[in-house]
Design an enzyme around this catalytic site. Structure first.
Site, short mmCIF file in Angstrom:
data_model
loop_
_atom_site.label_atom_id
_atom_site.label_comp_id
_atom_site.label_asym_id
_atom_site.label_seq_id
_atom_site.Cartn_x
_atom_site.Cartn_y
_atom_site.Cartn_z
CG HIS A 1 -0.14 0.15 2.52
ND1 HIS A 1 0.58 -0.89 3.07
CD2 HIS A 1 0.04 1.20 3.37
CE1 HIS A 1 1.17 -0.49 4.18
NE2 HIS A 1 0.86 0.78 4.39
CG ASP B 1 2.19 5.34 4.59
OD1 ASP B 1 1.59 4.25 4.69
OD2 ASP B 1 3.34 5.52 5.04
CG HIS C 1 5.23 1.01 2.61
ND1 HIS C 1 4.65 2.14 2.04
CD2 HIS C 1 4.70 0.94 3.86
CE1 HIS C 1 3.83 2.71 2.90
NE2 HIS C 1 3.83 2.00 4.01
NE ARG D 1 9.72 -4.96 10.65
CZ ARG D 1 8.79 -4.18 10.09
NH1 ARG D 1 7.54 -4.62 10.01
NH2 ARG D 1 9.08 -2.99 9.61
#
Length: 589
Positions: free
Chosen positions: A447, A449, A504, A514
């Site tokens: 996607h 931002d 990203h 993570r």
């Protein structure tokens, strides 16, 4: 006037008969549909509703493999037998299988008369809750067509009966409709939906809350356990720590993952630019990175290591809580803040192996639910981190704008003190737990931002990948103390397409948990973002129309990765080559 103690109330003051007309779907010749509906006077207008009830094996199925999204079959959980939805007739059967029809006096005949209204209600509710009506999950489908729509039809019937008690010349008093139920059963969201539908139909409405009793989170959990067939009580949040194998609902095929496949070029090592903010020629380095990558890492940014350690510790503390405790702060269906899955999840058939927590300003409300006696530290850490990010975002904004030749005197919504005092922002905490089968899972789907810029902190576990045109996916290697800066859609607009908003995604692994923290930075609430005048001339006409962040978020919630194209007004004649990045742009740490 009726009065029911406890719960939510709808107060309706009738308007003119013409104002009560509800725009109907273009379904003009459906069998059994009459314009003499007892609920809503229907006028056949040629308005195209975007609802398409198509299942995978339909002859009208469109292959969407190029964007990784697939339509799935729709099933009802009331009753036990499934109801597949692939046509208006199937939608009719699905609604009729709901548990409320007998309770609100609806019959199959009345549903048939109002089927076009049901279609439009579903489409409008999807817009209201920023969902894609083609990819609703089971709970959302049940909410819309077994809960909100039948209750809306029942309310319309009550309004119609109320109006019939008075002569045309008489003043009609308000009608009060009450909803009484324990806390957590969805009264607020129901009334929110009804309020929206009534306003669309032209009715005047007001709402009032009168809470007399509450259920604790523990009691709400007991209520869900006692009514396992009632999907309205479900939070639909997965406990990743309890999953020892990858469920089918989390299995992403290679085709699903590679919405943006790599090219056939020979493999070549690529590094996201790393920029020392205390080094020389920073503005040019930032400009080159923005133009060629849409992303870069920064060191010597002024954020103390202790602050980064604190926010990571806050993440660990939050996401290590038992699932039963985390759902106390679950994001509501129409909400923005709190705990829940990624907001983009509704655009994909498969689930993502991640969980998130969104903060706007202070997290006090949700932190109290998570730690009733020990919430202060979490609030202090997140609020202090946001202040540090705000300061850094201002610095990055002027570097990025300066790289375009835009000065402080040229930029209007920076405010009178040129410090972006009225800029809006949100903090997003992300958790990517250890995954039993990471090669078939997706942490966060690809996607861009919807921001001006995003500042991301990631711990030492790699997982962030960015798309480099001509080379495919590039892993952003963690650098101790570094922060990642993404160009968002709004800066892409502001630069008139010169700086791409980076695509990203987040990947997962088998061995390590993570964490990442994203500071989502945007313009003031009412500010309009448009191509800056210095980026426009007779050779470069404006590519996009003006848009506010609020409007753009609404567009993105509907059109997702096609959002920019919906506001594009011009295609550039000059194509910027983004593949001439040199190793001189990289600063070694």
């Amino acid at each position: 006037m009726a009065h029911i103690t406890g719960g939510r109330f709808l107060l309706h003051r009738p308007s003119t008969p013409a104002a009560s007309t509800f725009l109907s779907h273009r379904l003009q010749h459906a069998p059994g549909v009459s314009e003499k509906s007892p609920f809503i006077p229907l006028h056949r207008l040629s308005i195209v509703c975007q609802c398409k009830w198509i299942q995978d094996d339909s002859t009208n199925h469109i292959n969407t493999a190029d964007n990784g999204r697939r339509r799935s079959k729709l099933f009802s959980f009331f009753p036990k037998s499934p109801a597949s939805v692939s046509s208006v007739q199937d939608l009719f059967e699905f609604i009729c299988s709901g548990p409320l029809l007998d309770k609100v006096g609806l019959t199959r005949e009345k549903i048939a008369e109002s089927i076009d209204v049901c279609l439009l209600c579903g489409a409008k509710l999807a817009r209201l809750f920023k969902l894609n009506e083609l990819y609703l999950n089971d709970a959302q489908k049940v909410r819309f067509y077994h809960y909100y729509t039948p209750v809306f039809l029942w309310c319309e019937d009550q309004v119609s009966q109320h109006r019939g008690l008075f002569a045309d010349a008489e003043e009609i008093p308000p009608l009060v409709i009450g909803f009484s139920a324990p806390q957590g059963c969805g009264k607020t969201t129901l009334v929110y939906a009804l309020d929206y539908l009534f306003r669309l139909s032209g009715r005047k409405i007001a709402t009032l809350s009168n809470y007399n009793f509450y259920l604790t989170a523990e009691d709400q959990a007991k209520l869900r356990e006692a009514n396992p067939e009632n999907r309205l009580h479900e939070k639909h949040l997965d406990d990743f720590h309890a999953l020892k194998e990858l469920p089918e609902s989390f299995e992403w095929t290679p085709l699903d993952q590679d919405r943006y496949p790599s090219t056939d070029q020979a493999p070549r090592v690529e590094f996201v630019p790393l920029i020392d903010l205390d080094g020389p020629n920073v503005e040019n380095l930032v400009g080159n990175a923005c133009k060629k990558w849409g992303v870069f890492q920064v060191i010597n940014h002024g954020i103390a290591t202790r602050k980064l350690d604190d926010i990571e510790s806050a993440c660990r503390r939050l996401f290590s809580l038992p699932q039963s405790q985390k759902v106390r702060a679950a994001r509501s269906l129409d909400g923005v803040t709190g705990y829940g899955p990624a907001r983009i999840s509704s655009f994909f058939q498969k689930k993502m192996w991640s969980e998130g927590f969104t903060i706007l300003g202070s997290p006090l409300e949700h932190a109290r639910l998570l730690w009733p006696d020990d919430y202060t530290e979490f609030c202090e850490i997140t609020e202090q981190y946001q202040e540090e990010m705000k300061r850094l975002a201002r610095k990055l904004m002027w570097l990025m704008l300066g790289s375009l030749g835009i000065t402080k005197e040229d930029f209007e919504w920076a405010g009178p003190t040129r410090d972006f005092q009225d800029a809006c922002a949100a903090l997003q905490l992300n958790s990517y737990p250890k995954c039993p089968d990471p090669d078939r899972a997706m942490g966060l789907a690809s996607h861009t931002d919807s921001t001006v810029l995003t500042i991301l902190y990631q711990n030492t576990t790699k997982g962030l990948q960015v798309l480099r045109e001509g080379f495919g996916w590039v892993t952003v290697q963690p650098v101790s103390g570094a922060l990642i800066v993404n160009v968002g859609d709004l800066f892409h607009i502001l630069s008139n397409g010169s700086y791409p908003s980076v695509v990203h995604r987040g990947m997962v692994n088998r061995a390590r948990h993570r964490f990442s923290v994203a500071y989502l930075y945007g313009p003031p609430r009412e500010a309009l973002v448009l191509p800056h005048r210095k980026m426009v001339d007779h050779n470069r006409p404006p590519m996009y129309r003006a848009v506010s962040w609020k409007e753009y978020l609404g567009i993105k919630a509907i059109h997702f990765d096609k959002a920019l194209s919906t506001i594009k007004i011009c295609t550039p004649s000059v194509v910027i080559n983004a593949n001439d990045y040199s190793e001189n742009d990289r600063v070694e740490s």
